[in-house]
Design a protein around this motif. Structure first.
Motif, short mmCIF file in Angstrom:
data_model
loop_
_atom_site.label_atom_id
_atom_site.label_comp_id
_atom_site.label_asym_id
_atom_site.label_seq_id
_atom_site.Cartn_x
_atom_site.Cartn_y
_atom_site.Cartn_z
N GLY A 145 117.62 66.22 -0.06
CA GLY A 145 116.28 66.57 0.41
C GLY A 145 115.23 65.57 -0.02
N MET A 146 115.29 65.14 -1.26
CA MET A 146 114.33 64.15 -1.76
C MET A 146 114.52 62.80 -1.08
SD MET A 146 112.25 65.61 -3.88
CE MET A 146 112.31 66.97 -2.75
N THR A 147 115.77 62.45 -0.77
CA THR A 147 116.05 61.20 -0.07
C THR A 147 115.40 61.21 1.31
OG1 THR A 147 118.11 60.90 -1.29
CG2 THR A 147 117.88 59.67 0.77
N ARG A 148 115.46 62.35 2.00
CA ARG A 148 114.81 62.46 3.31
C ARG A 148 113.28 62.43 3.16
NH1 ARG A 148 118.87 66.20 3.92
NH2 ARG A 148 117.48 67.95 3.50
N ARG A 149 112.78 63.12 2.16
CA ARG A 149 111.33 63.25 1.98
C ARG A 149 110.69 61.94 1.51
NH1 ARG A 149 106.63 63.44 2.22
NH2 ARG A 149 105.22 64.96 1.32
N PHE A 150 111.37 61.26 0.59
CA PHE A 150 110.83 60.04 -0.01
C PHE A 150 111.76 58.87 0.26
CE2 PHE A 150 109.32 63.56 -2.72
CZ PHE A 150 107.95 63.40 -2.57
N ALA A 151 111.92 58.52 1.51
CA ALA A 151 112.89 57.51 1.92
C ALA A 151 112.65 56.14 1.30
CB ALA A 151 112.91 57.39 3.45
N SER A 152 111.42 55.81 0.97
CA SER A 152 111.13 54.48 0.44
C SER A 152 111.19 54.41 -1.09
CB SER A 152 109.76 54.01 0.93
OG SER A 152 108.76 54.86 0.41
N LEU A 153 111.39 55.55 -1.75
CA LEU A 153 111.42 55.56 -3.21
C LEU A 153 112.85 55.57 -3.74
CD1 LEU A 153 108.59 58.11 -4.03
CD2 LEU A 153 108.44 55.63 -3.79
N ARG A 154 113.01 55.13 -4.99
CA ARG A 154 114.32 55.16 -5.64
C ARG A 154 114.56 56.58 -6.14
NH1 ARG A 154 116.08 53.39 -11.31
NH2 ARG A 154 113.83 53.36 -11.65
N ILE A 155 115.75 57.10 -5.85
CA ILE A 155 116.12 58.44 -6.28
C ILE A 155 117.46 58.32 -6.98
CG2 ILE A 155 116.61 60.79 -5.57
CD1 ILE A 155 114.78 60.13 -3.10
N THR A 156 117.52 58.79 -8.24
CA THR A 156 118.75 58.67 -9.01
C THR A 156 119.33 60.05 -9.28
OG1 THR A 156 117.52 58.70 -11.11
CG2 THR A 156 117.99 56.54 -10.15
N ILE A 157 120.65 60.08 -9.43
CA ILE A 157 121.36 61.29 -9.83
C ILE A 157 122.38 60.87 -10.87
CG2 ILE A 157 122.98 61.13 -7.89
CD1 ILE A 157 123.00 64.25 -7.89
N GLU A 158 122.37 61.57 -12.01
CA GLU A 158 123.26 61.21 -13.10
C GLU A 158 123.63 62.47 -13.89
OE1 GLU A 158 119.49 59.91 -15.91
OE2 GLU A 158 120.93 58.41 -15.29
N SER A 159 124.67 62.37 -14.69
CA SER A 159 125.07 63.51 -15.50
C SER A 159 124.00 63.77 -16.56
CB SER A 159 126.42 63.27 -16.15
OG SER A 159 126.32 62.25 -17.12
N VAL A 160 123.88 64.99 -16.98
CA VAL A 160 122.88 65.35 -17.98
C VAL A 160 123.16 64.61 -19.28
CG1 VAL A 160 122.04 67.25 -19.42
CG2 VAL A 160 122.33 67.58 -16.99
N SER A 161 124.41 64.47 -19.66
CA SER A 161 124.72 63.79 -20.92
C SER A 161 124.26 62.34 -20.89
CB SER A 161 126.21 63.87 -21.24
OG SER A 161 126.97 63.26 -20.21
N ALA A 162 124.37 61.65 -19.76
CA ALA A 162 123.89 60.27 -19.64
C ALA A 162 122.37 60.24 -19.74
CB ALA A 162 124.35 59.65 -18.34
N ALA A 163 121.71 61.20 -19.14
CA ALA A 163 120.25 61.25 -19.18
C ALA A 163 119.75 61.52 -20.59
CB ALA A 163 119.73 62.32 -18.22
N VAL A 164 120.43 62.39 -21.33
CA VAL A 164 120.04 62.68 -22.70
C VAL A 164 120.21 61.44 -23.57
CG1 VAL A 164 120.67 64.00 -24.76
CG2 VAL A 164 120.51 65.14 -22.54
N ASP A 165 121.31 60.71 -23.40
CA ASP A 165 121.55 59.48 -24.15
C ASP A 165 120.45 58.46 -23.86
OD1 ASP A 165 123.82 60.65 -25.15
OD2 ASP A 165 125.20 59.57 -23.81
N GLU A 166 120.08 58.31 -22.60
CA GLU A 166 119.05 57.36 -22.20
C GLU A 166 117.70 57.72 -22.80
OE1 GLU A 166 116.58 56.70 -18.20
OE2 GLU A 166 118.72 56.42 -17.94
N ASP A 167 117.35 59.03 -22.77
CA ASP A 167 116.08 59.47 -23.31
C ASP A 167 116.02 59.25 -24.82
OD1 ASP A 167 115.21 60.21 -20.82
OD2 ASP A 167 115.63 62.35 -21.07
N ALA A 168 117.12 59.44 -25.51
CA ALA A 168 117.16 59.23 -26.96
C ALA A 168 116.96 57.75 -27.27
CB ALA A 168 118.49 59.71 -27.51
N ALA A 169 117.47 56.87 -26.45
CA ALA A 169 117.32 55.44 -26.67
C ALA A 169 115.88 54.99 -26.43
CB ALA A 169 118.26 54.67 -25.75
N ASP A 170 115.17 55.69 -25.54
CA ASP A 170 113.79 55.32 -25.22
C ASP A 170 112.82 55.70 -26.33
OD1 ASP A 170 114.54 54.27 -22.82
OD2 ASP A 170 113.98 56.04 -21.64
#
Length: 65
Positions: free
Chosen positions: A39-64
């Motif tokens: 749905g977001m891909t259709r709505r915001f065709a020109s923007l970057r949209i990512t999908i990732e596992s929650v564990s990868a997102a948590v690791d990334e946020d901790a590194a930030d």
């Protein structure tokens, strides 16, 4: 009263990016996350949209931080 569920390891996190800024952030079970991503891909065709596992997102946020 609001009940907040903790993300499960199998959940996916979908983000809509405007440049380097996240303008939408959604976490759900894989089937719902895929539908949201579509749905977001259709709505915001020109923007970057990512999908990732929650564990990868948590690791990334901790590194930030």
């Amino acid at each position: 009263m609001t009940v907040t569920q903790l993300p499960q390891p199998t959940d996916r996190r979908v983000r809509v990016w405007f440049g380097e800024h996240v303008i939408a952030d959604y976490t759900a079970e894989p089937a719902k996350a895929i539908l949201y991503h579509a749905g977001m891909t259709r709505r915001f065709a020109s923007l970057r949209i990512t999908i990732e596992s929650v564990s990868a997102a948590v690791d990334e946020d901790a590194a930030d931080s």
